[in-house]
Design an enzyme around this catalytic site. Structure first.
Site, PDB file in Angstrom:
ATOM      1  N   CYS A 269       0.768  -1.241   0.000  1.00 48.47           N
ATOM      2  CA  CYS A 269       0.000   0.000   0.000  1.00 48.47           C
ATOM      3  C   CYS A 269       0.807   1.304   0.000  1.00 48.47           C
ATOM      4  CB  CYS A 269      -0.937   0.037   1.195  1.00 48.47           C
ATOM      5  SG  CYS A 269      -1.791  -1.510   1.461  1.00 48.47           S
TER       6      CYS A 269
ATOM      7  N   ASP B  75      16.641  -6.772 -10.481  1.00 48.06           N
ATOM      8  CA  ASP B  75      16.884  -6.154  -9.173  1.00 48.06           C
ATOM      9  C   ASP B  75      16.810  -7.133  -8.012  1.00 48.06           C
ATOM     10  OD1 ASP B  75      14.035  -6.392  -8.977  1.00 48.06           O
ATOM     11  OD2 ASP B  75      13.916  -4.522 -10.102  1.00 48.06           O
TER      12      ASP B  75
ATOM     13  N   CYS C 117      16.700  -1.477   7.444  1.00 45.52           N
ATOM     14  CA  CYS C 117      16.259  -2.852   7.638  1.00 45.52           C
ATOM     15  C   CYS C 117      16.762  -3.626   6.435  1.00 45.52           C
ATOM     16  CB  CYS C 117      14.738  -2.968   7.723  1.00 45.52           C
ATOM     17  SG  CYS C 117      14.210  -4.713   7.823  1.00 45.52           S
TER      18      CYS C 117
ATOM     19  N   CYS D 160      15.684  -9.300   5.306  1.00 47.42           N
ATOM     20  CA  CYS D 160      15.450 -10.383   4.351  1.00 47.42           C
ATOM     21  C   CYS D 160      16.730 -10.834   3.644  1.00 47.42           C
ATOM     22  CB  CYS D 160      14.369  -9.990   3.346  1.00 47.42           C
ATOM     23  SG  CYS D 160      14.695  -8.427   2.537  1.00 47.42           S
TER      24      CYS D 160
HETATM   25  S1  SF4 Z   1      12.610  -7.599   5.737  1.00 48.66           S
HETATM   26 FE1  SF4 Z   1      13.341  -6.873   3.725  1.00 48.66          FE
HETATM   27  S2  SF4 Z   1      11.521  -6.293   2.558  1.00 48.66           S
HETATM   28 FE2  SF4 Z   1      10.917  -6.470   4.740  1.00 48.66          FE
HETATM   29  S3  SF4 Z   1      11.095  -4.410   5.574  1.00 48.66           S
HETATM   30 FE3  SF4 Z   1      13.042  -5.417   5.991  1.00 48.66          FE
HETATM   31  S4  SF4 Z   1      14.321  -4.944   4.197  1.00 48.66           S
HETATM   32 FE4  SF4 Z   1      12.206  -4.456   3.660  1.00 48.66          FE
END
Ligand code: SF4
Length: 528
Positions: free
Chosen positions: A10, A386, A487, A490
Site C-alpha cells: 500500500c 533487481d 532494515c 530479508c
Molecule cells: S525484511 Fe526486507 S523487505 Fe521487509 S522491511 Fe526489511 S528490508 Fe524491507
C-alpha cells in the site's frame, strides 16, 4: 524484479487545507482536498493496484466524514476516464481534509471490505474516525487473540491488520474526552510491533499522519497553496509542485487540531530501520527517500555489480535490464563495463495485472514481455534484474530469450543480495520455504560473494549460463545511508523488532518441521 514479483503493502496520500498555516494563497479552494488525492495516488500506484479509496472531512457536510472505495486501479476507482462521473464523485467528497489509499495486500481477501480507508462511525465526533496505513502488524496473532479473549471484541475479519489497528485506535479514544494524540500513538507503539505509516481523520476535524518508531515504511510531507500534503513517496508531492519535501521522522507525527499543525515525537528516538528494498525495487524510481534518490541508488547498485564482474567481456555481449525497475541498475552496469544497454525485452505496459495472473508460467512471460530477436539473436546477454525472490518464472524468461530471441548465452546479474529470509513488515514473502536462495545456501553472505559452486548450482536451476549477486556489504553505500539505519532483514536475517526476530525463529522451526506454505506466525499457516 520480474518473476513472481513481491509486492509492497500500500501507499497513502493526504491533503489538508490549513490556509495561512501552510502558506495559503487567497486563490486556494479550501474544500479542494479530495481533488488532490487521485493524482497523488496515481504517482504511487507502484505500491498497489488491488483497490483504492478516500475519506474526506467537511464541517459543512453531513455526514462529516464520507468514504469512497472500490476494488481496482486508481483510475477506475476515481473514474478518471469519465469526466462527468469523476466530477460528481469529487463534489460528493469535497472537504477540507482528505486521506487516500492504494492497496496491495499480503493477506486478507481481494474484497472491497478489506479496502482502505477504514471508517469507524460513532455518535461522538472525536470517536468517529477513518484511517489508512501502509505496513503490517507483525504481532497480529497475539493482538487479535488478546482482543477476542481478554477484551471481549468480535473480529469481523480476523485476518485483517486494518481491523485490528482500528480497534486499538478506537481503544485509545474510549473515555469521555478526546485523547491526546501523542499519548495515544505512544500507547499504540507499546502494543503494536511492525511497520506502519498511518493517516487518520476524525469527525472533530483532526488529522494525524504518523510513522512507526523505526521508520520501516517511507512517509514524507510538504506544503503547497495552503495545503499540507503527505504521501508514502516524494514523487506524489513533487508532481503537486511541492518544493521542500521533508521525511516524517520515525516515531513522529504531524497532528492537526483546529486547523493548526504541530509535529510531535510520540516515542523516544530509536535507531531507524528503513526498508532497503524501497530503493532496490518498491519505490517509484523518481522518488527520494531519506534524502537519497531512488534512481541514483539503483544506478550505484548497478556500478557495484559491474565492479564484481568476472566474465570476459566481448563485442558479442550486451546488457538487457529486466523492465522496468531494473533499468537504472542495468544501464549503470552496462556503462561501467563499456557495453550497450539495450531493451531486448519489451514490456507490454497495457496488459492488466489480472490478465497476467495465470498459473501457466510460460504464458505469463509471453503476455508480459516480447523478446526482440533482432536484438538478442546470437548475443551474449547480461540479464540484469533487481532481485530474485522465488525464481519460479525466471527460468521461463531465460528459456524464452533463448528460444524466441535466439540469445546465445544468458548471464543473470542481480543488483541485490540473495533473499534469505521472510519479511514480516508488509511484503508478501513470509516463509523461508518459498524463497529461492535458501535452497542453495544456509546463511547470508554478509561480505564478499557466494562461493562459485553455489552460484553454479543456482544458475543451473534457472537455466542461466552464470549468476551473480551483490553482497550485503555493498548495498548501504550504494543507497547512501549507514547500514545500521536500514532494515536488511530479508538478506541479513537481522530483524529490527522483537517480533521479527521471534517470527524468524518460528520460520526456521517450520522449515525443520517440514511445514511449508501459508504465512509464518507463531502457529504455522495462519494468515495475519
Ligand atoms: S525484511 Fe526486507 S523487505 Fe521487509 S522491511 Fe526489511 S528490508 Fe524491507
Amino acid at each position: 524484479m520480474f518473476d513472481d514479483s513481491v509486492r509492497d503493502e500500500c501507499g497513502i496520500a493526504v491533503a489538508a487545507y490549513l490556509g495561512h498555516e501552510a502558506g495559503g494563497l487567497e486563490t486556494a479552494d479550501p474544500v479542494d482536498a479530495a481533488r488532490l488525492i487521485p493524482g497523488m495516488l496515481l504517482d504511487i500506484q507502484n505500491r498497489g493496484q488491488l483497490a483504492a479509496g478516500i475519506s474526506t472531512f467537511s464541517p459543512e457536510r453531513r455526514p462529516l466524514i464520507r468514504t469512497h472505495k472500490e476494488l481496482g486501479a486508481v483510475s477506475e476507482v476515481f473514474k478518471l476516464a469519465d469526466k462527468v462521473a469523476n466530477k460528481a464523485l469529487m463534489q460528493r467528497l469535497a472537504g477540507t481534509i482528505a486521506i487516500g489509499h492504494t492497496r496491495y495486500s499480503t493477506c486478507g481477501a481481494d474484497d472491497v471490505s478489506y479496502a482502505q480507508p477504514l471508517e469507524r462511525v460513532h455518535g461522538k465526533p472525536f470517536k468517529w474516525f477513518s484511517f489508512c496505513f501502509n505496513g503490517n502488524v507483525a504481532n497480529h496473532q497475539q493482538l487479535a487473540g488478546k482482543l477476542v479473549s481478554e477484551m471481549g471484541y468480535h473480529l469481523t475479519r480476523p485476518d485483517s491488520d486494518t481491523e485490528l489497528f482500528m480497534h486499538y485506535l478506537a481503544f485509545q479514544q474510549r473515555g469521555q474526552r478526546k485523547a491526546n494524540w501523542r499519548k495515544a500513538l505512544g500507547a499504540l507503539c507499546r502494543v503494536i510491533d511492525g511497520a506502519w505509516s498511518l493517516a487518520l481523520i476524525n469527525a472533530a476535524g483532526d488529522l494525524v499522519v504518523a510513522r512507526d518508531p523505526v521508520g520501516i515504511k517511507p512517509l514524507c510531507y510538504g506544503f503547497r497553496d495552503g495545503y499540507l500534503l503527505a504521501a508514502s513517496e516524494s514523487i506524489a508531492l513533487q508532481n503537486m509542485g511541492v518544493r521542500d519535501i521533508v521525511d516524517v521522522a520515525p516515531g513522529t507525527a504531524l497532528i492537526v487540531e483546529q486547523g493548526r499543525l504541530r509535529v510531535e515525537r510520540f516515542v523516544p528516538e530509536r535507531r531507524p530501520a528503513h526498508c532497503f528494498f524501497e530503493w532496490v525495487y518498491f519505490a517509484n524510481v523518481a522518488s527520494t527517500i531519506e534524502s537519497q534518490s531512488v534512481y541514483a541508488a539503483r544506478a550505484r547498485l548497478g556500478v557495484a555489480l559491474a565492479e564484481l564482474e568476472s566474465e570476459t567481456v566481448t563485442p558479442d555481449h550486451i546488457v538487457v535490464p529486466v523492465p522496468d525497475t531494473s533499468k537504472a541498475a542495468g544501464d549503470a552496469f552496462a556503462y561501467t563495463l563499456g557495453l550497450p544497454s539495450i531493451e531486448g525485452l519489451v514490456r507490454n505496459r497495457y496488459v492488466g495485472r489480472t490478465f497476467i495472473e495465470t498459473d501457466d508460467r510460460a504464458a505469463k512471460v509471453r503476455r508480459k514481455f516480447v523478446a526482440l530477436r533482432g536484438i538478442l539473436q546470437g548475443r551474449k546477454i547480461f540479464l540484469v534484474d533487481d532481485s530474485i525472490v522465488r525464481s519460479t518464472t525466471l527460468a521461463y524468461l531465460i528459456d524464452y530469450m533463448r528460444e524466441e530471441g535466439g540469445a546465445a548465452e544468458v548471464h543473470v546479474r542481480i543488483a541485490c543480495p540473495p533473499i534469505m529470509a521472510p519479511c514480516f513488515y508488509g511484503i508478501d514473502m513470509s516463509t523461508i520455504g518459498e524463497l529461492f536462495a535458501p535452497r542453495f545456501t544456509d546463511k547470508p553472505t554478509l561480505q564478499g560473494e557466494l562461493p562459485a559452486e553455489t552460484r553454479r548450482a543456482m544458475a543451473d536451476a534457472i537455466g542461466a549460463d552464470s549468476l551473480n549477486y551483490l553482497p550485503v556489504d555493498k548495498v548501504a553505500s550504494a543507497i547512501g545511508l549507514p547500514q545500521r539505519s536500514l532494515c536488511m532483514a530479508c538478506v541479513s536475517r537481522k530483524y529490527p523488532t522483537p517480533m521479527g526476530r521471534q517470527l524468524f525463529r518460528q520460520a526456521q522451526a517450520n522449515v525443520e518441521a517440514g511445514i511449508t506454505g501459508g504465512r509464518t506466525t507463531m502457529i504455522a499457516n495462519h494468515c495475519g
